[in-house]
Design a protein around this motif. Structure first.
Motif, PDB file in Angstrom:
ATOM      1  N   ILE A  73     -32.575 -14.916  24.743  1.00 32.79           N
ATOM      2  CA  ILE A  73     -31.763 -14.385  25.840  1.00 32.79           C
ATOM      3  C   ILE A  73     -30.646 -15.363  26.204  1.00 32.79           C
ATOM      4  CG2 ILE A  73     -31.797 -13.827  28.305  1.00 32.79           C
ATOM      5  CD1 ILE A  73     -34.517 -12.520  27.845  1.00 32.79           C
ATOM      6  N   LEU A  74     -30.963 -16.641  26.286  1.00 35.29           N
ATOM      7  CA  LEU A  74     -29.961 -17.654  26.630  1.00 35.29           C
ATOM      8  C   LEU A  74     -28.841 -17.681  25.589  1.00 35.29           C
ATOM      9  CD1 LEU A  74     -29.244 -20.049  28.542  1.00 35.29           C
ATOM     10  CD2 LEU A  74     -30.437 -21.501  26.914  1.00 35.29           C
ATOM     11  N   LEU A  75     -29.191 -17.661  24.321  1.00 30.43           N
ATOM     12  CA  LEU A  75     -28.171 -17.678  23.278  1.00 30.43           C
ATOM     13  C   LEU A  75     -27.351 -16.392  23.270  1.00 30.43           C
ATOM     14  CD1 LEU A  75     -30.191 -19.365  20.415  1.00 30.43           C
ATOM     15  CD2 LEU A  75     -28.329 -20.359  21.753  1.00 30.43           C
ATOM     16  N   GLY A  76     -27.993 -15.263  23.560  1.00 35.77           N
ATOM     17  CA  GLY A  76     -27.258 -14.008  23.644  1.00 35.77           C
ATOM     18  C   GLY A  76     -26.256 -14.011  24.787  1.00 35.77           C
ATOM     19  N   MET A  77     -26.616 -14.638  25.894  1.00 38.84           N
ATOM     20  CA  MET A  77     -25.711 -14.697  27.046  1.00 38.84           C
ATOM     21  C   MET A  77     -24.587 -15.700  26.835  1.00 38.84           C
ATOM     22  SD  MET A  77     -28.504 -14.348  30.088  1.00 38.84           S
ATOM     23  CE  MET A  77     -27.339 -14.207  31.417  1.00 38.84           C
ATOM     24  N   MET A  78     -24.786 -16.669  25.946  1.00 36.59           N
ATOM     25  CA  MET A  78     -23.760 -17.678  25.670  1.00 36.59           C
ATOM     26  C   MET A  78     -22.844 -17.284  24.520  1.00 36.59           C
ATOM     27  SD  MET A  78     -25.938 -21.180  26.015  1.00 36.59           S
ATOM     28  CE  MET A  78     -24.598 -22.137  25.371  1.00 36.59           C
ATOM     29  N   LEU A  83     -21.383 -14.893  29.164  1.00 39.86           N
ATOM     30  CA  LEU A  83     -21.796 -14.603  30.531  1.00 39.86           C
ATOM     31  C   LEU A  83     -22.153 -15.878  31.289  1.00 39.86           C
ATOM     32  CD1 LEU A  83     -24.015 -11.465  29.904  1.00 39.86           C
ATOM     33  CD2 LEU A  83     -21.661 -11.551  30.725  1.00 39.86           C
ATOM     34  N   ILE A  84     -22.650 -16.873  30.573  1.00 36.32           N
ATOM     35  CA  ILE A  84     -22.953 -18.174  31.185  1.00 36.32           C
ATOM     36  C   ILE A  84     -22.369 -19.268  30.304  1.00 36.32           C
ATOM     37  CG2 ILE A  84     -25.055 -17.403  32.345  1.00 36.32           C
ATOM     38  CD1 ILE A  84     -26.656 -18.746  30.137  1.00 36.32           C
ATOM     39  N   ARG A  85     -22.074 -20.374  30.933  1.00 38.18           N
ATOM     40  CA  ARG A  85     -21.556 -21.544  30.209  1.00 38.18           C
ATOM     41  C   ARG A  85     -22.437 -22.739  30.533  1.00 38.18           C
ATOM     42  NH1 ARG A  85     -16.593 -21.001  27.940  1.00 38.18           N
ATOM     43  NH2 ARG A  85     -15.331 -19.245  28.633  1.00 38.18           N
ATOM     44  N   ILE A  86     -22.881 -23.418  29.489  1.00 38.48           N
ATOM     45  CA  ILE A  86     -23.646 -24.640  29.652  1.00 38.48           C
ATOM     46  C   ILE A  86     -22.841 -25.732  28.968  1.00 38.48           C
ATOM     47  CG2 ILE A  86     -25.834 -25.799  29.210  1.00 38.48           C
ATOM     48  CD1 ILE A  86     -27.158 -23.057  29.215  1.00 38.48           C
ATOM     49  N   PRO A  87     -22.170 -26.582  29.758  1.00 37.40           N
ATOM     50  CA  PRO A  87     -21.195 -27.536  29.196  1.00 37.40           C
ATOM     51  C   PRO A  87     -21.759 -28.457  28.122  1.00 37.40           C
ATOM     52  CG  PRO A  87     -21.014 -27.453  31.578  1.00 37.40           C
ATOM     53  CD  PRO A  87     -22.210 -26.654  31.205  1.00 37.40           C
ATOM     54  N   PHE A  88     -22.947 -29.019  28.331  1.00 36.17           N
ATOM     55  CA  PHE A  88     -23.427 -29.982  27.343  1.00 36.17           C
ATOM     56  C   PHE A  88     -23.750 -29.289  26.016  1.00 36.17           C
ATOM     57  CE2 PHE A  88     -27.439 -28.714  29.262  1.00 36.17           C
ATOM     58  CZ  PHE A  88     -28.307 -28.667  28.188  1.00 36.17           C
ATOM     59  N   LEU A  89     -24.157 -28.017  26.042  1.00 34.75           N
ATOM     60  CA  LEU A  89     -24.371 -27.298  24.787  1.00 34.75           C
ATOM     61  C   LEU A  89     -23.052 -27.013  24.073  1.00 34.75           C
ATOM     62  CD1 LEU A  89     -27.215 -24.778  25.686  1.00 34.75           C
ATOM     63  CD2 LEU A  89     -27.375 -26.885  24.369  1.00 34.75           C
ATOM     64  N   GLU A  90     -22.015 -26.691  24.838  1.00 34.28           N
ATOM     65  CA  GLU A  90     -20.704 -26.484  24.229  1.00 34.28           C
ATOM     66  C   GLU A  90     -20.205 -27.775  23.589  1.00 34.28           C
ATOM     67  OE1 GLU A  90     -18.127 -24.937  27.227  1.00 34.28           O
ATOM     68  OE2 GLU A  90     -19.120 -22.980  27.249  1.00 34.28           O
ATOM     69  N   ASP A  91     -20.419 -28.925  24.249  1.00 32.16           N
ATOM     70  CA  ASP A  91     -20.012 -30.209  23.682  1.00 32.16           C
ATOM     71  C   ASP A  91     -20.758 -30.499  22.386  1.00 32.16           C
ATOM     72  OD1 ASP A  91     -18.315 -30.512  25.826  1.00 32.16           O
ATOM     73  OD2 ASP A  91     -19.685 -31.820  26.953  1.00 32.16           O
ATOM     74  N   ILE A  92     -22.047 -30.183  22.361  1.00 34.35           N
ATOM     75  CA  ILE A  92     -22.831 -30.419  21.146  1.00 34.35           C
ATOM     76  C   ILE A  92     -22.303 -29.558  20.008  1.00 34.35           C
ATOM     77  CG2 ILE A  92     -25.117 -30.080  20.103  1.00 34.35           C
ATOM     78  CD1 ILE A  92     -26.312 -30.897  22.810  1.00 34.35           C
TER      79      ILE A  92
END
Length: 150
Positions: free
Chosen positions: A124-129, A135-144
Motif C-alpha cells: 500500500i505504501l509503495l502504491g501511494m508513493m 499521494l504521499i511523499r517520504i523524503p528520505f525514501l526519495e533521496d535513497i
C-alpha cells in the motif's frame, strides 16, 4: 532370553555401540508419517460444507488480490496496488481474529499476522508513493532512490 535382549539391545547391535533414536528396531531410519498442521489450520467451516465454504478465508484474500491485479491490468496502477495490499491486510486481520482459517494458516499465528501485515502495508505504501503525482511523499525514501539511480 539372551543377554542382549535382557540389556534392551538387539543381537545385531554390538555391545558399546550407541543406537540412534531416529531408527526403528530393524536399523532403518524412521519415516515421517505426517506434519502437524499450523495453529488454526483446521477447516473454517464444518466437514459437511462444500470445499469453497470450508476455505473461505483464503478465497477472500485471493479474490481481493485477483481483483487488484485485474484493476492494475486495466490501467489503474495505484488503485490495483492498494487493493492487493488491502487484501493482504485482510488476511492478517482474519488470521488474527478467526480461530480456524484453513489454508490461510501457513506458519504460527504470530508469524502469519506479522508477515501478511508488513507485506500488505509495504505494498500500500509503495502504491501511494508511485509516480506520477504520488499521494504521499517520504523524503528520505526519495533521496535513497535518487542516490541509487544516479
Amino acid at each position: 532370553m539372551s543377554a542382549e535382549a535382557a540389556a534392551g539391545r538387539p543381537a545385531d547391535v554390538p555391545e558399546g555401540t550407541a543406537r540412534s533414536a531416529s531408527t526403528d528396531p530393524g536399523g532403518r531410519p524412521e519415516v515421517t508419517r505426517g506434519v502437524a498442521r499450523p495453529e488454526g489450520g483446521g477447516r473454517a467451516a464444518g466437514g459437511d460444507a462444500p470445499a469453497p465454504v470450508r476455505q473461505w478465508p483464503i478465497i477472500a484474500v485471493i479474490a481481493g488480490a485477483v481483483i487488484g491485479l485485474v484493476v492494475t491490468a486495466t490501467g489503474q496502477f495505484r488503485a490495483g496496488t492498494i487493493l492487493i495490499g488491502a487484501s493482504l491486510l485482510l488476511g492478517a486481520g482474519l488470521r488474527w481474529a478467526v480461530t480456524a482459517v484453513g489454508m490461510l494458516a501457513v506458519r504460527s499465528r504470530f508469524t502469519d499476522v506479522i508477515t501478511y501485515g508488513i507485506l500488505g502495508a509495504a505494498i500500500i505504501l509503495l502504491g501511494m508513493m508511485a509516480q506520477p503525482d504520488p499521494l504521499i511523499r517520504i523524503p528520505f525514501l526519495e533521496d535513497i532512490i535518487h542516490f541509487s539511480v544516479r
